[in-house]
Design an enzyme around this catalytic site. Sequence first.
Site, short mmCIF file in Angstrom:
data_model
loop_
_atom_site.label_atom_id
_atom_site.label_comp_id
_atom_site.label_asym_id
_atom_site.label_seq_id
_atom_site.Cartn_x
_atom_site.Cartn_y
_atom_site.Cartn_z
CG HIS A 1 -2.04 -1.03 1.10
ND1 HIS A 1 -2.59 -1.45 -0.09
CD2 HIS A 1 -2.69 -1.74 2.08
CE1 HIS A 1 -3.52 -2.36 0.14
NE2 HIS A 1 -3.60 -2.56 1.44
CG HIS B 1 -8.32 -0.32 1.93
ND1 HIS B 1 -9.11 -0.98 2.85
CD2 HIS B 1 -7.29 -1.15 1.65
CE1 HIS B 1 -8.57 -2.15 3.13
NE2 HIS B 1 -7.46 -2.29 2.40
CD GLU C 1 -8.93 -3.03 -1.16
OE1 GLU C 1 -7.79 -2.52 -1.29
OE2 GLU C 1 -9.17 -3.99 -0.42
#
Length: 392
Positions: free
Chosen positions: A152, A223, A356
């Site tokens: 991420h 997210h 996502e």
Amino acid sequence: MLKLYVKNDVVEALLQESPRVTGFRLFCVAVVCYLISGALSMAGVVVEQSVFGETLDGRQVNRYDLSNGRGLRVSVLNYGAMLISVEVPDRAGTTTNITLHLDDWAQYEAGHPLLGSVVGRFANRIDGGGFEIDGERFELESVNGRTGVHIHGGKTGFQHQFWDAEVEKGGVIFTLMSADGHEGYPGQVRVSVRYLMNGSENAFRIQYEATTTKPTHVNLTNHVYWNLGGAGSGDILDHELAVDAAGVLALDERKIPTGEYLEVKGGPWDFRESRTIGGRIRETGGGYDHCYVLSLEDDRELRVCAKLYDPKSGRMMKVWTTQPGVQLYSGNFLRVGGAGRAGELRYGKHDGVCLETQHFPNAPNEAGFPSTLLRPGERYHEEVVFSFSVVD
């Protein structure tokens, strides 16, 4: 509180014109407005700006509320370009927030599992601590020393940054300048994220754009955790899900793709026909946290990739995307503390589900995956649309 009304410029100009406007001209304008109604459907959208809180180091966190007069209200922050609320009516007309969220900035600043955050510079996982571009090796920061996995965008990824915000027609645009070398990624990258709404339907759009000064990898997503029954109403195991994908990426024990594609047909990952999330979740060995393969093509049109339905509330959500994959995460390790007594949980395991839309994890190191490489002079552009309805 600052309130901004976004109006239909064509109609407004017409109304300001003198009485010399003929009936024929009025007819022509009406026809044109009908033909391009999609472009003008942002009329009637209201954007409200307010102060949401202040960081420990004294920076102001602003909130932007978008509403369309049809019952849909979306709220975002200039920190992490974070989506903190999506309010939409159920079959009884009751409106509630259907995204997992916290009550105030102090709770967000204390830490949370990326609730509604825009994740980057690269969403999901990159293996081996980095990647090569044109024969040059780039080592990433914030790499797990035990697994060699970067996830991420790192500890200071886009989700942990203040974004510049500007209200525009139908919504708000957030912009961020990511420095050359940030978290080890090459190139200075200019990123923009638009949240847009229109006045004709209960839907909102997120547009991602990026440009770079050096070849680099970009993969952006939001997210957000969904619970169509309302945040805090219980788990999502009875939600019915359909995903328009015949395969998922095969993963190793670190959740890194092996490079192979697995057919979902007949197995617990098969959501080609709508069924409950919890129906076969035990067969997955821990819950859903897999990237579904929507397309292997470089040029992709906006299309429906998933449908989520809550039988109790009647809320239905469709997810449209231009991205080649969608990560299904069923909140297997979700633990979000509340504001009450010590140890109290606000949300627990399976209380929200993520869909996502994104490129494939570890794409920088997998030549067979759709490319995430962005070069100078090119423009990264991806979109996702969430549309809502009620099933009686």
